[in-house]
Structure formats: structure tokens, C-alpha cells
Design a protein around this motif. Structure first.
Motif, PDB file in Angstrom:
ATOM      1  N   SER A  26     -29.508 -12.075  17.882  1.00  0.00           N
ATOM      2  CA  SER A  26     -30.237 -12.048  19.157  1.00  0.00           C
ATOM      3  C   SER A  26     -31.503 -11.197  19.070  1.00  0.00           C
ATOM      4  O   SER A  26     -32.445 -11.408  19.838  1.00  0.00           O
ATOM      5  CB  SER A  26     -29.331 -11.532  20.277  1.00  0.00           C
ATOM      6  OG  SER A  26     -28.903 -10.209  20.003  1.00  0.00           O
ATOM      7  N   GLU A  27     -31.552 -10.270  18.134  1.00  0.00           N
ATOM      8  CA  GLU A  27     -32.721  -9.390  17.988  1.00  0.00           C
ATOM      9  C   GLU A  27     -33.868 -10.048  17.222  1.00  0.00           C
ATOM     10  O   GLU A  27     -34.977  -9.530  17.216  1.00  0.00           O
ATOM     11  CB  GLU A  27     -32.324  -8.085  17.275  1.00  0.00           C
ATOM     12  CG  GLU A  27     -31.383  -7.205  18.054  1.00  0.00           C
ATOM     13  CD  GLU A  27     -29.913  -7.622  17.929  1.00  0.00           C
ATOM     14  OE1 GLU A  27     -29.099  -7.081  18.675  1.00  0.00           O
ATOM     15  OE2 GLU A  27     -29.598  -8.494  17.082  1.00  0.00           O
ATOM     16  N   THR A  28     -33.617 -11.175  16.585  1.00  0.00           N
ATOM     17  CA  THR A  28     -34.667 -11.870  15.851  1.00  0.00           C
ATOM     18  C   THR A  28     -35.567 -12.606  16.835  1.00  0.00           C
ATOM     19  O   THR A  28     -35.122 -13.478  17.568  1.00  0.00           O
ATOM     20  CB  THR A  28     -34.085 -12.867  14.827  1.00  0.00           C
ATOM     21  OG1 THR A  28     -33.265 -12.156  13.902  1.00  0.00           O
ATOM     22  CG2 THR A  28     -35.188 -13.575  14.066  1.00  0.00           C
ATOM     23  N   ALA A  42     -39.366 -11.820   8.996  1.00  0.00           N
ATOM     24  CA  ALA A  42     -38.689 -11.850  10.297  1.00  0.00           C
ATOM     25  C   ALA A  42     -39.284 -10.786  11.211  1.00  0.00           C
ATOM     26  O   ALA A  42     -39.553  -9.665  10.778  1.00  0.00           O
ATOM     27  CB  ALA A  42     -37.199 -11.599  10.117  1.00  0.00           C
ATOM     28  N   LYS A  43     -39.479 -11.157  12.456  1.00  0.00           N
ATOM     29  CA  LYS A  43     -39.879 -10.194  13.485  1.00  0.00           C
ATOM     30  C   LYS A  43     -38.616  -9.869  14.274  1.00  0.00           C
ATOM     31  O   LYS A  43     -37.974 -10.768  14.821  1.00  0.00           O
ATOM     32  CB  LYS A  43     -40.952 -10.794  14.398  1.00  0.00           C
ATOM     33  CG  LYS A  43     -41.486  -9.832  15.433  1.00  0.00           C
ATOM     34  CD  LYS A  43     -42.615 -10.475  16.215  1.00  0.00           C
ATOM     35  CE  LYS A  43     -43.206  -9.531  17.229  1.00  0.00           C
ATOM     36  NZ  LYS A  43     -44.293 -10.194  17.976  1.00  0.00           N
ATOM     37  N   VAL A  44     -38.278  -8.584  14.313  1.00  0.00           N
ATOM     38  CA  VAL A  44     -37.035  -8.140  14.937  1.00  0.00           C
ATOM     39  C   VAL A  44     -37.367  -7.146  16.035  1.00  0.00           C
ATOM     40  O   VAL A  44     -38.206  -6.256  15.851  1.00  0.00           O
ATOM     41  CB  VAL A  44     -36.108  -7.476  13.876  1.00  0.00           C
ATOM     42  CG1 VAL A  44     -34.808  -7.021  14.492  1.00  0.00           C
ATOM     43  CG2 VAL A  44     -35.858  -8.429  12.715  1.00  0.00           C
ATOM     44  N   ARG A  45     -36.707  -7.288  17.186  1.00  0.00           N
ATOM     45  CA  ARG A  45     -36.968  -6.436  18.338  1.00  0.00           C
ATOM     46  C   ARG A  45     -35.631  -6.015  18.956  1.00  0.00           C
ATOM     47  O   ARG A  45     -34.702  -6.811  19.022  1.00  0.00           O
ATOM     48  CB  ARG A  45     -37.801  -7.208  19.352  1.00  0.00           C
ATOM     49  CG  ARG A  45     -38.253  -6.394  20.528  1.00  0.00           C
ATOM     50  CD  ARG A  45     -39.186  -7.189  21.414  1.00  0.00           C
ATOM     51  NE  ARG A  45     -40.506  -7.243  20.783  1.00  0.00           N
ATOM     52  CZ  ARG A  45     -41.390  -8.210  20.977  1.00  0.00           C
ATOM     53  NH1 ARG A  45     -41.116  -9.211  21.761  1.00  0.00           N
ATOM     54  NH2 ARG A  45     -42.558  -8.171  20.389  1.00  0.00           N
ATOM     55  N   ALA A  46     -35.558  -4.760  19.407  1.00  0.00           N
ATOM     56  CA  ALA A  46     -34.328  -4.254  20.043  1.00  0.00           C
ATOM     57  C   ALA A  46     -34.697  -3.325  21.192  1.00  0.00           C
ATOM     58  O   ALA A  46     -35.842  -2.871  21.299  1.00  0.00           O
ATOM     59  CB  ALA A  46     -33.472  -3.528  19.013  1.00  0.00           C
ATOM     60  N   ASP A  47     -33.719  -3.020  22.024  1.00  0.00           N
ATOM     61  CA  ASP A  47     -33.947  -2.158  23.185  1.00  0.00           C
ATOM     62  C   ASP A  47     -34.247  -0.715  22.798  1.00  0.00           C
ATOM     63  O   ASP A  47     -34.977  -0.024  23.497  1.00  0.00           O
ATOM     64  CB  ASP A  47     -32.736  -2.185  24.124  1.00  0.00           C
ATOM     65  CG  ASP A  47     -32.559  -3.541  24.775  1.00  0.00           C
ATOM     66  OD1 ASP A  47     -33.574  -4.247  24.985  1.00  0.00           O
ATOM     67  OD2 ASP A  47     -31.410  -3.906  25.076  1.00  0.00           O
TER      68      ASP A  47
END
Length: 83
Positions: A26-28, A42-47
Motif C-alpha cells: 500500500s505504501e508503493t 519504486a516511489k514509496v510513501r508512508a505516514d
């Protein structure tokens, strides 16, 4: 929101399966196969920064046939478009 670009080297011929595994996270945010020194970006994002580190360390890097990674954490506020 903490964001990172992860450059991935993988075993020859495993790019499609690694891209598929990354898309399940889900973070991708985005993932692409690329030509050059690396095989996948890969671009990864998290809270939180902790969640971002955890995702990269315990999920991205543990995908079968990933040989190595280079992680570039984005400096928040730089390069953003003004609205």
C-alpha cells in the motif's frame, strides 16, 4: 508525508515478479522497470518516517530475488510545485 525513491537491483529475469510484489504494498506510489545500472525504481510513501523505514527494510528489501537497493529519502518541501 515521508517519501523515498528506492533503486533496486534484482536477479536477471525477475523484474516483472518484483514489480508485481511492489505493487501489492500500500505504501508503493509508483513503480517502473528501468534501463541502466538499476532494474526497478519504486516511489514509496508512508505516514511516518518510521513506517517508511520499516516498509523499505522489512518489505521491499525482503522481496525474493532483490539483490540490492539504494534508498533516497526525499527532502520535504524542496521541489514542490506552488499552487
Amino acid at each position: 508525508m515521508p517519501t523515498a525513491y528506492v533503486l533496486i537491483n534484482c536477479d536477471l529475469g525477475s523484474e516483472e515478479s518484483i514489480i508485481g510484489e511492489l505493487k501489492k504494498l500500500s505504501e508503493t506510489v509508483e513503480v517502473n522497470g528501468v534501463y541502466g545500472v538499476y532494474d526497478v525504481v519504486a516511489k514509496v510513501r508512508a505516514d511516518t518516517m518510521e513506517k517508511l523505514r520499516e516498509t523499505i527494510t522489512w518489505h521491499v528489501r525482503k522481496i525474493d530475488k532483490v539483490r540490492s537497493t539504494l534508498t533516497m529519502i526525499v527532502i520535504e518541501g524542496q521541489g514542490e510545485k506552488k499552487k
